[in-house]
Design an enzyme around this catalytic site. Structure first.
Site, short mmCIF file in Angstrom:
data_model
loop_
_atom_site.label_atom_id
_atom_site.label_comp_id
_atom_site.label_asym_id
_atom_site.label_seq_id
_atom_site.Cartn_x
_atom_site.Cartn_y
_atom_site.Cartn_z
N ALA A 221 36.00 29.36 -13.14
CA ALA A 221 35.93 28.71 -14.62
C ALA A 221 34.68 29.43 -15.14
CB ALA A 221 36.06 27.48 -14.75
N GLU A 224 34.37 33.86 -15.34
CA GLU A 224 35.24 34.67 -15.77
C GLU A 224 35.15 34.60 -17.47
OE1 GLU A 224 36.99 36.84 -13.42
OE2 GLU A 224 37.31 37.88 -15.51
N SER A 226 32.63 33.12 -19.72
CA SER A 226 31.55 33.53 -20.23
C SER A 226 31.55 35.01 -20.30
CB SER A 226 30.33 33.18 -19.64
OG SER A 226 30.25 31.42 -19.52
N CYS A 332 35.83 21.19 -21.37
CA CYS A 332 35.01 21.98 -20.46
C CYS A 332 33.67 21.37 -20.05
CB CYS A 332 34.51 23.18 -21.06
SG CYS A 332 33.62 24.38 -20.12
N GLU A 341 23.95 30.48 -22.09
CA GLU A 341 24.07 31.99 -21.42
C GLU A 341 24.53 32.76 -22.81
OE1 GLU A 341 26.16 31.25 -16.89
OE2 GLU A 341 27.50 31.67 -18.79
C1 HEM Z 1 32.98 30.95 -22.77
C2 HEM Z 1 32.99 30.00 -21.75
C3 HEM Z 1 34.18 28.88 -21.41
C4 HEM Z 1 35.20 28.55 -22.00
C5 HEM Z 1 35.88 29.19 -23.53
C6 HEM Z 1 35.92 27.61 -21.26
C7 HEM Z 1 37.04 26.74 -21.73
C8 HEM Z 1 37.62 25.53 -20.96
C9 HEM Z 1 38.73 25.07 -21.56
C10 HEM Z 1 39.55 25.24 -22.64
C11 HEM Z 1 38.90 23.98 -20.49
C12 HEM Z 1 39.91 22.65 -20.75
C13 HEM Z 1 41.05 22.79 -19.86
C14 HEM Z 1 41.94 21.97 -20.02
O1 HEM Z 1 42.11 21.03 -20.77
O2 HEM Z 1 43.09 22.01 -19.08
C15 HEM Z 1 37.86 23.94 -19.49
C16 HEM Z 1 37.71 23.18 -18.54
C17 HEM Z 1 36.90 23.39 -17.58
N1 HEM Z 1 35.73 24.35 -17.64
FE1 HEM Z 1 35.61 25.73 -19.14
N2 HEM Z 1 34.96 27.32 -20.37
C18 HEM Z 1 34.06 28.17 -20.23
C19 HEM Z 1 32.99 28.06 -19.37
C20 HEM Z 1 33.00 27.38 -18.36
C21 HEM Z 1 31.54 27.35 -17.44
C22 HEM Z 1 30.31 28.40 -17.63
C23 HEM Z 1 32.02 26.57 -16.42
C24 HEM Z 1 31.07 26.37 -15.22
C25 HEM Z 1 30.49 25.26 -14.73
C26 HEM Z 1 33.11 25.78 -16.78
C27 HEM Z 1 33.62 24.75 -16.05
C28 HEM Z 1 34.90 24.24 -16.10
C29 HEM Z 1 35.63 23.14 -15.58
C30 HEM Z 1 35.08 22.51 -14.32
C31 HEM Z 1 36.59 22.42 -16.44
C32 HEM Z 1 37.61 21.37 -15.90
C33 HEM Z 1 37.02 20.24 -16.52
C34 HEM Z 1 38.00 19.05 -16.17
O3 HEM Z 1 39.21 19.28 -15.86
O4 HEM Z 1 37.37 17.91 -16.18
N3 HEM Z 1 33.66 26.31 -18.00
N4 HEM Z 1 36.81 25.20 -20.02
#
Ligand code: HEM
Length: 383
Positions: A221, A224, A226, A332, A341
């Site tokens: 997550a 890829e 960012s 997220c 970033e």
């Molecule tokens: C442009 C960047 C990013 C986008 C568009 C994005 C988008 C998302 C989305 C839509 C979800 C929700 C998934 C769901 O509801 O099933 C999510 C969850 C998550 N993202 Fe991101 N993300 C980004 C960057 C990052 C980065 C840099 C991290 C690094 C730590 C990260 C870690 C996570 C994690 C751990 C979850 C799960 C959270 C949970 O279930 O409580 N993401 N992200």
């Protein structure tokens, strides 16, 4: 019944036909039928209600993607209280305050990477030399994963996010990745280092298997997504010289631009599944227990109820309640990191290479279709 919309005939717009219906059923490539919510209001309601379960591992054939259950620690596929237990251990590590402390280091990583770009013979593939390495270096450092091991997780993560692969290949990719991380965690247990994974091992009751699962999720997550916004976002800016100039020259615009870019591009769009844990109402329809649901975040982020002129890219637009990072308990975890970033990387790139332009026609830039994270595979540029 129509197929789930995935094709973006305009590289910067939601998939063709995604917004045709606010709510209805679509068919996946596997033949399975799932509910598909595309309005801002319905996506929020769906994601806010954990009775629409995220624990989708044991679904009907072909839904979800993997037949194998997710590894322990993969909290994006857990419901409360299992989800809350792990998420709580991590929230403090990703606050705005924590990220602000990281800012100088992220600035340094970006400046070093731009030095590297400048040294390459032109044209340069900006994905390989900038968009991918920047977030990968940042997340590796944060977690305490050696950057030299990046091939292990970059190959695995591209496979895991590729919806064109069969279940066996996707499952094998997840297993290989699990083996790598299990070994890494064991090595850290023996010789603790500095990083989030080391802290989880030392300071929580998570098992080694759970820490490895958390690492799978954070690594995939965390780089890829960012990287995709940096790649396709740069391509977008090169098509909109007025917006590019604003972002390069106006420090205030850098603060709002990341969110507008995230809203406008919605690189994470669909195929995040929920399953009705009981008969539930959504959009005036009863969803029978066991039915699967998914969304189009791209369509929801262009919903006219969200903002004025949603189809216009306006980098100076004040931050909207967009859904690019999801909504509700699974919203997220890394959003403050991703924002930072992007907020640093775009203006730094544009200032360092003021003559930046595409080295190939727009049509020849390879777009990633059928991937869970939309983007470009390569971005050949010169200056
Ligand atoms: C442009 C960047 C990013 C986008 C568009 C994005 C988008 C998302 C989305 C839509 C979800 C929700 C998934 C769901 O509801 O099933 C999510 C969850 C998550 N993202 Fe991101 N993300 C980004 C960057 C990052 C980065 C840099 C991290 C690094 C730590 C990260 C870690 C996570 C994690 C751990 C979850 C799960 C959270 C949970 O279930 O409580 N993401 N992200």
């Amino acid at each position: 019944m129509r197929q789930i919309p995935m094709t973006r005939s305009c590289p910067f717009s939601p998939p063709d036909g995604a917004a045709d219906e606010a709510f209805g059923k679509v068919r996946l490539d596997t033949g399975d039928e799932v509910w598909y919510a595309t309005s801002h209001d319905l996506v929020r309601r769906l994601f806010a209600d954990t009775r629409f379960s995220s624990e989708v591992e044991g679904g009907q054939q072909g839904v979800p993607l993997y037949e194998a259950p997710p590894p322990p620690g993969m909290f994006v596929q857990m419901d409360p209280p299992r989800h809350t237990r792990i998420r709580r251990m991590l929230t403090g590590r990703f606050t705005l305050q924590r990220m602000n402390r990281l800012r100088p280091r992220i600035e340094q990583i970006i400046a070093d990477q731009l030095d590297h770009v400048e040294k390459q013979p032109r044209p340069v593939d900006l994905v390989e030399h900038f968009a991918l390495p920047v977030p990968t270096l940042v997340i590796c450092e944060l977690l305490g994963v050696p950057y030299a091991d990046r091939e292990n997780f970059q190959i695995a993560s591209v496979r895991l996010l590729d919806t064109n692969l069969d279940i066996e290949t996707a499952t094998a990719a997840l297993e290989d990745f699990g083996v790598y991380l299990t070994e890494l965690v064991a090595a850290k247990r023996a010789r603790p280092g500095e990083g989030l994974l080391d802290d989880l091992l030392a300071g929580t009751d998570l098992t080694d298997e759970e820490v490895a699962g958390v690492a799978v999720l954070l690594l995939i997550a965390g780089h890829e997504t960012s990287a995709s916004v940096l790649g396709v976002g740069t391509l977008l800016l090169l098509q909109r010289p007025d917006q590019l100039a604003l972002l390069r020259d106006e420090p205030e615009v850098a603060k709002t631009a990341a969110d507008e870019m995230l809203r406008y591009l919605s690189v994470v769009d669909t195929l995040m599944f929920r399953r009705a844990s009981q008969d539930l109402e959504l959009g005036g329809v009863t969803i029978p227990e066991g039915d699967f649901l998914t969304v189009s975040l791209a369509a929801a982020n262009r919903d006219p109820s969200l903002c004025e002129n949603p189809d216009v890219l306006d980098l100076a637009r004040p931050r909207t309640h967009h859904l690019a990072f999801g909504f509700g308990p699974h919203q997220c975890l890394g959003q403050n990191l991703a924002r930072m970033e992007l907020e640093i990387a775009f203006p730094a790139l544009l200032r360092r290479l003021p003559g930046l332009r595409l080295a190939v026609p727009l049509e020849e830039v390879p777009k990633r279709v059928g991937m869970l994270v939309y983007g470009v595979d390569r971005l050949e540029v010169t200056w």
